[in-house]
Enzyme design. Structure first.
Site, short mmCIF file in Angstrom:
data_model
loop_
_atom_site.label_atom_id
_atom_site.label_comp_id
_atom_site.label_asym_id
_atom_site.label_seq_id
_atom_site.Cartn_x
_atom_site.Cartn_y
_atom_site.Cartn_z
N TYR A 161 -5.14 6.33 3.74
CA TYR A 161 -5.59 5.18 4.56
C TYR A 161 -5.44 5.45 5.90
CZ TYR A 161 -0.74 4.00 3.90
OH TYR A 161 0.52 4.31 3.69
N SER B 19 6.26 3.56 7.37
CA SER B 19 5.46 4.41 6.21
C SER B 19 5.14 3.18 4.85
CB SER B 19 6.38 5.35 5.56
OG SER B 19 7.59 4.86 4.89
N LYS B 20 4.71 3.62 3.97
CA LYS B 20 4.23 2.26 3.01
C LYS B 20 5.16 1.69 2.72
CE LYS B 20 0.46 4.35 0.09
NZ LYS B 20 0.31 5.40 -0.77
N ARG B 21 6.53 1.84 2.49
CA ARG B 21 7.86 1.49 2.08
C ARG B 21 7.76 0.08 2.90
NH1 ARG B 21 12.18 2.97 3.64
NH2 ARG B 21 11.81 4.47 5.20
#
Ligand code: GLU
Length: 471
Positions: free
Chosen positions: A13, A238-240
């Site tokens: 993304y 990040s995604k986390r």
């Protein structure tokens, strides 16, 4: 002419760090009256996806980061890359390397054992013999052996790298496909990029790219390496850390310019100004004022900035972005007041468009039940008489007088007649016509809900109270 580019790889993304890089490139181009180019770096065929390309395009469109040229796709430029690789071979600045992967592994192993940093040792650099059988060679760039590369980075300051620290980079894989550093160099050159603005995770690549540009006799752009965006735990965002995809911010009800305002202030300052319109951002932006230290993403601050933009936006702009969320919530916007008016009324209380949409439902949708707690507290038997009187007075108001001020007078008159404080009338009325205990000022709210709906809902509240009294 100043020319910048945003060059994302479509392998996931469009994330917040990438958006900030795009924003800085865009702002600089707009500020300088230059051009901003979008280039999709899709040469990694295994990891690139159309879905990710779409997310990038959708994200840029939502943010309003418009590009003057592009999107260009690197996969459309393979012939040109081949041509440049051949040119480098022809002029002696590149060579075939036949080292097998086992051989390279052994080489690195040995270097590590000697306490050296693993690097390609240039063993095929001046190879003149017969190539070994069965090896499909890669092509490497002949990096200069001495001297140094000096980068006058507009954000980092001067960075100097000795050529002895740089090994001979693979520019074409054994299947002939070009590698990242080669494609970036060719495109930056062909597109006439004057300013490369990108994340500082690319700083290591820059001296290599400069050396290739020099070998090609191409002009060297100016570089600005932008520090990373970190999460509150100090790790690279990040995604986390939750929402890092730009489209997730759209879904969470942020105005695009609010997100951009928040991002521009992450690592860039203009005095102590916090809130910028897009025009003010363009006006005030400079690369020199970008901070050379990583910055930390803070959700609360982002929400605060969002709230400031919701306060300042024109009703039309708010309504345009809000309408999506209303439709998502099953509201038919033709069955209620103009959304601009609703947005204007609700803006004081909302940090995001989601909050605004959630509190705007009763303007468009009828409800069959009152919110339990609010009803329990305010739709009690004592509220029956004042509500009945308000209903009567509302009924008597002509449709053209259905405006906040006459509505206010009607409520006041009912309260006066019954010798009640405004609160004793206002709260039950609020629950009756909105279904819950919270709304902006009751007269303005009633005006927008509309006369018919107010009458119906008041009757429903009276029925509710009657049922409760009997029960
Ligand atoms: N495609 C690279 C990336 O997504 C950026 C390359 C560049 O800006 O030079 O990280």
């Amino acid at each position: 002419m100043i020319r910048t580019r945003f060059a994302p790889s479509p392998t996931g993304y469009l994330h917040i760090g990438g958006v900030r890089t795009a924003l800085f490139s865009w702002l600089f181009a707009r500020k300088m009256g230059g051009e901003f180019i979008l280039r999709i770096e899709d040469t990694d065929l295994e990891r690139s996806t159309q879905e990710s390309v779409n997310a990038i395009l959708e994200g840029m469109a939502w943010l309003g980061l418009d590009y003057d040229k592009g999107p260009f796709y690197q996969t459309h430029h393979f012939d040109r890359y081949k041509e440049v690789i051949q040119q480098l071979l022809d002029q002696g600045d590149a060579y075939y390397c036949y080292a097998s992967s086992e051989e390279l592994d052994a080489m690195r192993e040995q270097q590590r054992a000697n306490g050296e940093k693993p690097r390609y040792d240039g063993r095929y650099r001046d190879f003149k013999g017969t190539p070994p059988e069965g090896i499909k060679p890669v092509i490497r760039f002949k990096n200069p052996l001495d001297g140094e590369v000096v980068i006058d980075d507009l954000v980092k300051g001067q960075v100097t790298i000795r050529n002895t620290e740089i090994d001979d980079l693979v520019i074409a894989r054994s299947d002939g496909t070009p590698t990242y550093n080669l494609t970036v160099v060719v495109d930056d050159w062909d597109m006439g990029i004057t300013h490369v603005i990108r994340g500082d995770d690319h700083l290591n690549n820059t001296p290599r790219q400069i050396n290739i540009l020099k070998a090609l006799g191409a002009p060297i752009p100016k570089y600005s390496h932008i520090p990373m965006v970190l999460g509150t735990d100090g790790a690279r965002l990040s995604k986390r850390h939750g929402a890092v995809s730009v489209l997730q911010y759209k879904e969470e009800g942020f105005l695009p310019e609010a997100l951009l305002n928040y991002l521009v202030r992450l690592g860039w300052a203009h005095g102590d100004q916090e809130i910028f319109t897009m025009d003010q951002m363009v006006e005030a932006f400079s690369l020199e004022a970008v901070n050379n230290a990583p910055s930390t993403f803070n959700d609360e601050k982002c929400e605060w900035v969002s709230q400031q933009h919701i306060q300042a936006a024109t009703p039309e702009h708010l309504a345009r972005h809000l309408s999506l969320f209303m439709t998502e919530r099953g509201c038919d916007l033709s069955q209620g007041p103009a959304l601009e008016l609703v947005a204007d009324l609700l803006r004081d209380r909302a940090k995001t468009l989601i909050e605004m949409a959630d509190s705007a439902l009763y303007f468009y949708k009828d409800f069959t039940e009152f919110e339990a707690n609010a009803a329990k507290k305010h739709l009690r038997p004592v509220a029956g008489e004042p509500l009945a009187l308000v209903l009567k007075k509302f009924n008597e108001l002509e449709l053209e007088d259905w405006k906040a001020e006459p509505i206010h007078q009607a409520i006041q008159a009912a309260a006066d007649e019954l010798e009640l404080g405004m609160g004793k009338v206002g709260m039950p009325l609020r629950v009756a016509i909105t279904g819950g205990g919270q709304s902006p000022s009751i007269d303005a709210t009633a005006e927008l809900i509309g006369k018919d709906r107010c009458l119906t809902r008041l009757q429903m509240a009276l029925d509710f109270i009657a049922a409760r009294t009997e029960g």
